[in-house]
Design an enzyme around this catalytic site. Structure first.
Site, PDB file in Angstrom:
ATOM      1  N   THR A  17       0.919  -1.417   0.084  1.00 54.54           N
ATOM      2  CA  THR A  17       0.010  -0.076  -0.005  1.00 54.54           C
ATOM      3  C   THR A  17       0.868   1.110   0.005  1.00 54.54           C
ATOM      4  OG1 THR A  17      -1.650  -1.390   1.223  1.00 54.54           O
ATOM      5  CG2 THR A  17      -1.832   1.473   1.295  1.00 54.54           C
ATOM      6  N   SER A  61       2.664  -7.651  -0.587  1.00 54.87           N
ATOM      7  CA  SER A  61       3.415  -8.744   0.277  1.00 54.87           C
ATOM      8  C   SER A  61       2.778  -9.901   0.497  1.00 54.87           C
ATOM      9  CB  SER A  61       3.595  -8.046   1.682  1.00 54.87           C
ATOM     10  OG  SER A  61       2.596  -8.034   2.269  1.00 54.87           O
ATOM     11  N   SER A  62       1.453 -10.209   0.178  1.00 54.78           N
ATOM     12  CA  SER A  62       1.124 -11.638   0.124  1.00 54.78           C
ATOM     13  C   SER A  62       1.866 -12.580  -0.726  1.00 54.78           C
ATOM     14  CB  SER A  62      -0.467 -11.817  -0.129  1.00 54.78           C
ATOM     15  OG  SER A  62      -1.108 -11.096   0.766  1.00 54.78           O
ATOM     16  N   ASP A  93       1.117  -6.932   5.324  1.00 51.41           N
ATOM     17  CA  ASP A  93       0.189  -8.066   5.547  1.00 51.41           C
ATOM     18  C   ASP A  93       1.589  -9.157   5.909  1.00 51.41           C
ATOM     19  OD1 ASP A  93      -1.984  -6.951   4.819  1.00 51.41           O
ATOM     20  OD2 ASP A  93      -2.119  -8.063   3.135  1.00 51.41           O
ATOM     21  N   CYS A 280      -1.770 -17.662  22.082  1.00 55.38           N
ATOM     22  CA  CYS A 280      -1.932 -16.138  22.641  1.00 55.38           C
ATOM     23  C   CYS A 280      -0.935 -15.317  22.029  1.00 55.38           C
ATOM     24  CB  CYS A 280      -1.684 -16.289  24.051  1.00 55.38           C
ATOM     25  SG  CYS A 280      -2.727 -17.466  24.980  1.00 55.38           S
TER      26      CYS A 280
HETATM   27  N1  ASP Z   1      -2.112  -6.172   0.956  1.00 56.33           N
HETATM   28  C1  ASP Z   1      -0.784  -5.102   1.258  1.00 56.33           C
HETATM   29  C2  ASP Z   1       0.170  -5.679   1.471  1.00 56.33           C
HETATM   30  O1  ASP Z   1       0.515  -6.426   2.324  1.00 56.33           O
HETATM   31  C3  ASP Z   1      -1.363  -4.418   2.447  1.00 56.33           C
HETATM   32  C4  ASP Z   1      -0.433  -3.093   2.877  1.00 56.33           C
HETATM   33  O2  ASP Z   1       0.400  -2.895   2.286  1.00 56.33           O
HETATM   34  O3  ASP Z   1      -0.704  -2.611   3.917  1.00 56.33           O
HETATM   35  O4  ASP Z   1       1.270  -5.657   0.329  1.00 56.33           O
END
Ligand code: ASP
Length: 351
Positions: A17, A61-62, A93, A280
């Site tokens: 993002t 980042s996924s 992420d 936890c």
């Molecule tokens: N889906 C995005 C990522 O992890 C979310 C972010 O950047 O906050 O690449």
């Protein structure tokens, strides 16, 4: 005495993002990183030399995995002597996984590697990306006497600086998306950036040594009430499986099911390295506290202490990637390699 001097910083942009802008159609598109100065002109400073490197194309980042961690670690190794510090812009992420993985890959690190990201794109008026980026760069430039203040992989987010391998993404909504459940912040950025100096990590190894091999043939399984034991059987019968991270109840407890004991003992006999972390988000596993934890202790499951799941998974990948034999792997997983563990329970290896 803290100071900021002439500095050379390398910004590595992976995606996420923070590096997106709104398109005319209202969607989000990756920013052309050469335009970063247009969005954050405050980066242009007399005593700051910045170089940027961008993944082509930038990725969510996924989609980040061990090959990207290795790429980042290799760039840091190859350009270590050219820069005073490194800032990595990353999606939130999986930021905690990348920060944890890099901490294990970069042994003997004595320069700052600061990861950051944002919840809102840098091109939007309410973005948290500018402040995160500008403060991450300032932290990477900060020196204490004649040495870098930060000499480890850290994450700056929402006004706090955390040890990278202690972080966890807690919120998909809040601007304080990243937390460090078991270790206080290394620094807080208010009017001044206040460093918690006694907490800062210093690696006893003097020379940078980069480990890029990670073993991905591992599994991560949570326990839950009513769980069919067949799930464990199915996962553990994978012939190529090298390691397992178990997410257990409370302080490291699992059902006292004889079937589970049998499955885990057989896995141990096959040489599968197993690590126990708590479901936890705060606290540590205690292999001796409850009878419900003894089953794991007896089957040679390594107590992950107060490590985050992200740290346990990437540390297991790293230790297996180094090809350690069973006893060495046990003791290495129990060592505090890069400040990822603080509490230790006395327990002997089960061989
Ligand atoms: N889906 C995005 C990522 O992890 C979310 C972010 O950047 O906050 O690449």
């Amino acid at each position: 005495m803290n100071s900021i001097q002439d500095s050379n910083i390398l910004i590595l942009y992976t995606g996420g993002t923070i590096g997106s802008v709104q398109t005319a159609e209202g969607g989000l598109a990756p920013l052309d990183f050469s335009e970063i100065y247009r969005h954050v002109p405050e980066l242009i400073q007399d005593e700051l030399t910045l170089e940027t490197f961008s993944f082509e194309p930038p990725i969510d980042s996924s989609n980040v995995g061990p090959q990207h961690w290795a790429q980042l670690a290799s760039i840091i190794r190859d350009r270590y002597h050219e820069f005073d510090g490194f800032v990595i812009l990353h999606g939130t992420d999986t930021l905690a996984y990348t920060a944890s993985a890099l901490s294990f890959m970069l042994e003997g690190l004595h320069k700052p590697v600061v990861l950051t990201g944002s919840q809102l794109p840098i091109g939007l008026p309410r973005t948290d990306g500018r402040e995160n980026l500008l403060t991450a760069v300032e932290i990477a430039r900060t020196r204490l006497l004649d040495a870098p203040m930060i000499q480890e992989v850290a994450v700056y987010f929402g006004s706090s600086l955390y040890r990278g391998n202690r972080t966890h993404k807690e919120s998909a909504e809040s601007m304080q998306a990243i937390i460090s459940p078991n270790l206080p912040a290394l620094a807080e950025a208010g009017v001044d950036i206040m460093y918690n100096q006694p907490l800062l990590f210093r690696d006893s190894a003097q020379e940078l040594k980069v480990h890029t091999t990670m073993e991905s043939r591992i599994a991560w399984l949570p326990v839950f009430p009513g769980q069919p034991m067949e799930i464990f059987e199915r996962v553990l019968e994978w012939p190529e499986l090298k390691g397992l991270v178990l997410s257990t109840f409370g302080s490291g407890n699992a059902p006292t099911d004889p079937h589970l004991r049998k499955i885990l003992s057989q896995a141990k006999e096959r040489g599968i390295a197993m690590v126990n972390v708590s479901q936890c988000s705060h606290g540590a596993v205690h292999p001796e506290r409850y009878a419900t934890a003894h089953i794991l202790r007896d089957c040679g499951v390594i107590p992950g202490e107060d490590m985050t799941t992200e740290a346990a998974i990437t540390k297991l990948m790293h230790c297996l990637g180094r090809g350690l034999a069973a006893e060495d792997l046990w003791s290495e997983m129990r060592q505090n390699l890069r400040g990822e563990i603080t509490k230790f329970s006395p327990i002997a290896a089960v061989n």
